[in-house]
Scaffold this motif. Structure first.
Motif: not given
Length: 547
Positions: A102-106, A227-233
């Protein structure tokens, strides 16, 4: 005009090369980092996502069992120092898959569970699943350990139950029963029934016992990860944010209870030698630190090796920052107490054969030989991209045996940590992927070489233009001299020749004859000035000055 236009053009090109090279030098690493971040960050349509969700690598899960060759009841009259024989490996092929993604774009995170399926590979195994293994009776030991804080009457009931069911400190089972199949145990049935009647509160979710029982095709054993996807950072890539929906675990004191480090597959680019490599393991319910040990070369690729050292499994004995993992006990360094997250069973994790542990643990067991090359837990990684190249995960499962004054079976037992098994998961990425990493890792260097070439070419062009200007200036001076000679009736060739010879001879107080110039008068010491003189050229290549 032709030379002027060409020099202007070359000057502009040279300045352009230098300017372009300087600009690229300033922004090249930022551009490369941005491109690398796009490739590494996890996204629904990125290449890395599918490789992460359904890894194409062949994963081997090797298990080594310890056979107790001189079993005894651990009493004062019957006790003999245990002698263990390592049997294995029993090789299983592991197929791993991420489920419930499940993705959490926020907040740029992704949630998931792990599902692993294991297949026994008999032709690559040393042992067979029907092998008979003698080992510690982990169920009986757990029963005594669970009852240690109960009242006297309850402890005696447990002691009677152990006697009633003819329990010993050791059991003989087939390898398959000790691993994935499990075996039925009357003590488990009794405990579950008494728990239902309210005699005591136990949470035993199993109807059988086996070290890998219910692990096969389970989505719940390792827990729920976020976990963090690395998007944005990109520096946050792969970092664990929560485990089982919480940022902390209930099993250790702060800050050791924090959910920190990588989820195990992704690491941020730009790893350093000074900062430890940290990952969170759901089956240990804790994080583990690996420390830089060496720089190596694998298939031409420079990698850093991070290994679990004695510091990684310390409990505050040597390194105070790890005291929060074992706040209520005082044990020598080298074992990790995971009993709290293993339903209260006295299970302690170490490295195989108590590698990197205090010698205390080896003095109670014979047959163990710690070896770094065989038993070290390590990860080799390309530091610039943060991509693991080789992983060797090696851990050993131990059962702590303690004396229990009110339980007859363990009344005279020594305190020791009995190894049950150890396992290894070792994998290296294919050579094709290593080649891709080599290209990616060398890209910054190649970029700076190109930048250097641009700047060098620019300076070469500018130097060339300067040399051209100096040459043109010299040519104009020579032409001017030729014009003067022609005005006085001297052929250009003779004039040039005599001028050169004259320039190479010093004037000696006006008495020296210069080259082939035959002066009839003594040369004055003052600057030569011959007004109204006539030059006469003769066939002997001499010039006579007549007044």
């Amino acid at each position: 005009m032709h030379f002027v236009n060409r020099n202007c053009m070359l000057t502009c090109i040279g300045i352009g090369f230098i300017s372009l090279g300087t600009i690229c030098a300033i922004f090249w690493m930022d551009f490369f980092t941005s491109m690398l971040a796009k490739e590494l960050a996890l996204g629904p349509k990125t290449k890395s996502y599918e490789l992460w969700r359904n890894p194409p690598l062949q994963l081997n899960f090797d298990i080594y069992l310890f056979n107790w060759t001189n079993p005894c009841n651990l009493t004062a009259d019957d006790y003999e120092k245990p002698i263990l024989e390592e049997i294995g490996p029993y090789r299983f092929r592991e197929k791993s898959l991420k489920t419930r993604v499940k993705w959490h774009e926020n907040n740029s995170t992704i949630s998931y569970r792990r599902k692993s399926t294991y297949y026994f590979v008999e032709e690559e195994s040393v042992g067979r699943l029907d092998d008979k293994i003698v080992t510690i009776n982990a169920v009986a030991v757990s029963a005594a350990h669970t009852a240690r804080n109960w009242g006297y009457v309850m402890q005696k009931q447990v002691s009677m139950g152990l006697t009633l069911y003819n329990q010993h400190t050791f059991v003989t089972k087939m390898a398959r029963e000790l691993l994935f199949d499990g075996y039925e145990e009357d003590l488990i049935d009794m405990a579950n029934e008494m728990s239902k009647l309210g005699a005591f509160k136990l949470n035993i979710p199993y109807d059988k016992f086996g070290w890998m029982y219910r692990r096969n095709e389970s989505e719940d054993l390792a827990g729920h990860f976020n976990i963090h996807t690395g998007q944005g950072d990109i520096s946050e890539l792969g970092k664990s944010k929560t485990w089982n929906y919480q940022p902390e675990t209930p099993y250790y004191d702060s800050p050791c209870n924090e959910v920190r480090g990588s989820g195990g597959e992704f690491y941020a680019p730009g790893q350093t030698k000074e900062r430890p490599l940290t990952f969170f393991n759901g089956e240990l319910c804790r994080y583990l630190d690996l420390y830089y040990t060496s720089e190596e070369v694998i298939n031409g690729l420079n990698v850093y090796r991070y290994a679990a050292t004695e510091r990684s499994v310390d409990n505050g004995t040597k390194y105070s920052e790890y005291a929060c993992f074992s706040p209520h006990e005082s044990l020598p360094s080298g074992v990790m107490n995971v009993s709290a997250c293993r339903y209260g069973a006295p299970v302690f994790i170490s490295f195989p054969h108590f590698y990197a542990a205090d010698p205390y643990y080896l003095q109670f067991i014979d047959g163990l030989e710690p070896n770094q090359s065989k038993h070290e837990f390590h990860i080799t990684m390309e530091p610039d991209t943060g991509v693991p190249v080789e992983v060797a995960a090696r851990l050993q499962v131990n059962v702590m045996v303690q004396p229990s004054p009110n339980i007859a079976l363990f009344q005279e037992a020594p305190t020791l940590f009995f190894p049950a098994l150890w396992f290894e998961q070792k994998v290296r990425i294919p050579s094709e992927m290593i080649d891709e990493l080599t290209i990616a890792a060398s890209t910054p260097f190649i970029g700076f070489i190109c930048i250097g070439v641009f700047i060098t070419l620019g300076f070469i062009l500018l130097v060339f233009v300067m040399c051209q200007k100096i040459r043109e200036s010299g040519l104009k001076s020579t032409l001017h001299k030729d014009e003067l000679g022609q005005k006085n009736g001297i052929p250009n060739e003779i004039l040039k020749k005599n001028i050169i010879e004259a320039e190479q001879s010093p004037l000696m107080n006006g008495k020296h004859m210069i080259g082939k110039f035959g002066f009839k008068h003594q040369l004055p010491t003052a600057p030569l000035a011959i007004p109204d003189a006539d030059f006469e050229y003769n066939e002997q290549n001499s010039i006579t000055i007549n007044h």
